[in-house]
Design an enzyme around this catalytic site. Structure first.
Site, short mmCIF file in Angstrom:
data_model
loop_
_atom_site.label_atom_id
_atom_site.label_comp_id
_atom_site.label_asym_id
_atom_site.label_seq_id
_atom_site.Cartn_x
_atom_site.Cartn_y
_atom_site.Cartn_z
N ARG A 96 -1.21 9.01 2.74
CA ARG A 96 -0.14 9.17 3.72
C ARG A 96 -0.43 10.42 4.55
NH1 ARG A 96 0.80 4.58 3.07
NH2 ARG A 96 2.67 3.64 2.20
N HIS B 53 -4.29 3.35 10.54
CA HIS B 53 -3.64 2.86 9.30
C HIS B 53 -4.07 1.42 8.98
CE1 HIS B 53 0.06 3.60 6.56
NE2 HIS B 53 -0.78 2.74 5.98
P1 NAP Z 1 -0.67 4.00 -7.96
O1 NAP Z 1 -1.32 2.88 -8.66
O2 NAP Z 1 0.79 4.23 -8.16
O3 NAP Z 1 -1.46 5.33 -8.37
C1 NAP Z 1 -1.04 6.60 -8.03
C2 NAP Z 1 -1.94 7.63 -8.69
O4 NAP Z 1 -1.56 8.92 -8.23
C3 NAP Z 1 -1.80 7.65 -10.21
O5 NAP Z 1 -3.06 7.84 -10.81
C4 NAP Z 1 -0.90 8.84 -10.47
O6 NAP Z 1 -1.10 9.49 -11.72
C5 NAP Z 1 -1.37 9.77 -9.36
N1 NAP Z 1 -0.35 10.78 -9.09
C6 NAP Z 1 0.92 10.62 -8.69
N2 NAP Z 1 1.56 11.79 -8.59
C7 NAP Z 1 0.66 12.73 -8.95
C8 NAP Z 1 0.72 14.14 -9.08
N3 NAP Z 1 1.84 14.82 -8.83
N4 NAP Z 1 -0.38 14.78 -9.49
C9 NAP Z 1 -1.52 14.11 -9.76
N5 NAP Z 1 -1.64 12.77 -9.67
C10 NAP Z 1 -0.56 12.09 -9.27
O7 NAP Z 1 -0.89 3.91 -6.40
P2 NAP Z 1 -2.00 3.05 -5.60
O8 NAP Z 1 -1.63 1.62 -5.57
O9 NAP Z 1 -3.33 3.43 -6.10
O10 NAP Z 1 -1.76 3.60 -4.11
C11 NAP Z 1 -1.87 4.97 -3.79
C12 NAP Z 1 -1.30 5.24 -2.41
O11 NAP Z 1 -2.20 4.74 -1.42
C13 NAP Z 1 0.02 4.55 -2.07
O12 NAP Z 1 1.10 5.25 -2.61
C14 NAP Z 1 0.01 4.53 -0.56
O13 NAP Z 1 0.65 5.68 -0.07
C15 NAP Z 1 -1.47 4.58 -0.20
N6 NAP Z 1 -1.92 3.35 0.49
C16 NAP Z 1 -2.46 3.44 1.72
C17 NAP Z 1 -2.90 2.30 2.36
C18 NAP Z 1 -3.57 2.35 3.71
O14 NAP Z 1 -3.80 1.31 4.31
N7 NAP Z 1 -3.96 3.50 4.20
C19 NAP Z 1 -2.76 1.06 1.75
C20 NAP Z 1 -2.22 1.00 0.48
C21 NAP Z 1 -1.79 2.16 -0.16
P3 NAP Z 1 -0.79 8.72 -13.10
O15 NAP Z 1 -1.86 7.65 -13.22
O16 NAP Z 1 -0.94 9.79 -14.11
O17 NAP Z 1 0.57 8.15 -12.98
C1 GLV Z 2 0.13 0.82 3.20
O1 GLV Z 2 -0.01 1.88 3.66
C2 GLV Z 2 0.75 0.57 1.93
O2 GLV Z 2 1.37 1.48 1.36
O3 GLV Z 2 0.63 -0.58 1.46
#
Ligand code: NAP
Ligand code: GLV
Length: 310
Positions: A225, A273
């Site tokens: 983000r 994005h």
């Molecule tokens: P996820 O499965 O919820 O994983 C989040 C990771 O971040 C987990 O490993 C979590 O730790 C870690 N985390 C959270 N808070 C933390 C903190 N305070 N300190 C250290 N580590 C922390 O999320 P995801 O599906 O991988 O997605 C991640 C993010 O990518 C989304 O939230 C979104 O904002 C972004 N995204 C962007 C796009 C794009 O097109 N650019 C698309 C999709 C998603 P734990 O494992 O210990 O819980």
């Molecule tokens: C895109 O940014 C998502 O959070 O899926």
């Protein structure tokens, strides 16, 4: 009959509605803002809902996030308590994010920027070919997306350091967790990828202190983000040479304003994005699965933990 409300503006909304109805005939679908029967709405499908809207539906029992990140839903102070939030997790979303990160990492590792400059100067100049083993990559966030990117990069020989909130044990990945271990994690990272959810703990985490903890000339990729990044700190780190460049897919303000300095900054690569998306057929199937689980009283997958904020 059970009623869902879609709060989402998209060109292919009609297609989504047709496919949902074809798969779940007893579904009544309303599309915000024309809601005929607010008192009947049991589920909401949304990504960036207007503030306060969720409280308007007394029968609301589940919220389905059309995005992986849910900060846009959780920011609502009137979000009804105890309504579960399910977020989208879909294999193509993951694999396409990994593709994007590979592209960004390999551009740095294989000196694409240097060769571009050489080409512009019409200068034939082979550069030494670095080993992947000499380029440690840091991944902030070892969730669904971070773990896949970490494993894929590691199979190419890149040493990986991953950072999460809770301890992890992932084959081949050096895992760090918690704020105390952030700086040790960063100390060897030539490239840093941000794949954290946006929470009060992670907002602004790509800042001067973080950049200073990395080796001089490192590179940052932000695909999480825009608010993870302190923009002025990035520009200062690029100017000083502490960072050699950045690849940014997300921004505090989207679309990125016309006059934003990032546009013309030579060391910054910008995409709008689009790091990942899924095709509508897979996306729709994933929504259908969740709606059916909810309707049939089966356990819901990919639940958001509201306390943790992701
Ligand atoms: P996820 O499965 O919820 O994983 C989040 C990771 O971040 C987990 O490993 C979590 O730790 C870690 N985390 C959270 N808070 C933390 C903190 N305070 N300190 C250290 N580590 C922390 O999320 P995801 O599906 O991988 O997605 C991640 C993010 O990518 C989304 O939230 C979104 O904002 C972004 N995204 C962007 C796009 C794009 O097109 N650019 C698309 C999709 C998603 P734990 O494992 O210990 O819980
Ligand atoms: C895109 O940014 C998502 O959070 O899926």
């Amino acid at each position: 009959m059970f009623s869902i409300l879609i709060i989402y503006e998209a060109e292919n909304l009609e297609l989504l509605i047709t496919e949902l109805k074809a798969s779940i005939p007893d579904l009544d679908i309303e599309v915000w803002p024309e809601v005929e029967n607010p008192e009947k709405i049991e589920a909401i499908l949304t990504w960036k809902p207007p503030l306060g809207i969720m409280a308007k539906f007394p029968q609301l029992k589940v919220i389905m996030s059309l995005g992986a990140g849910v900060e846009q839903i959780l920011r609502d102070p009137n979000l009804p308590q105890n309504v579960p939030i399910v977020r989208i997790v879909e294999p193509r979303v993951t694999s396409r994010m990994t593709e994007y990160i590979l592209l960004a990492v390999l551009r740095v590792h294989r000196q694409a920027f240097a060769y571009q400059t050489l080409q512009q100067a019409q200068h034939w100049q082979p550069l030494p070919l670095p080993e992947t083993s000499s380029c440690t990559i840091g991944i902030l966030g070892l969730g669904i997306l971070g773990t896949d990117a970490a494993r894929t990069l590691n199979t190419l020989g890149f040493p990986i350091r991953g950072w999460s909130r809770t301890p992890k044990n992932i084959d081949g990945i050096k895992c760090f967790h918690g704020l105390d271990q952030l700086q040790p994690c960063l100390s060897q990272c030539r490239v840093l990828v941000c794949l954290l959810p946006l929470t009060k703990e992670t907002k602004g985490i790509l800042n001067r202190e973080t950049f200073s903890a990395m080796p001089q000339g490192s590179y940052v990729i932000n695909v999480a983000r825009g608010q993870h990044l302190v923009e002025q700190d990035l520009l200062a780190a690029l100017d000083s040479g502490q960072l050699s460049g950045a690849c940014l897919d997300v921004f505090s303000q989207e679309p990125l304003p016309e006059n934003h300095p990032f546009w013309s900054y030579p060391q910054i690569t910008i995409t709008p994005h689009v790091a990942t998306q899924t095709d509508s057929e897979y996306w729709t199937q994933s929504l259908i699965d969740t709606i059916c689980c909810f309707r049939d009283g089966l356990p819901l997958k990919n639940l958001v933990n509201r306390q943790q904020g992701y």
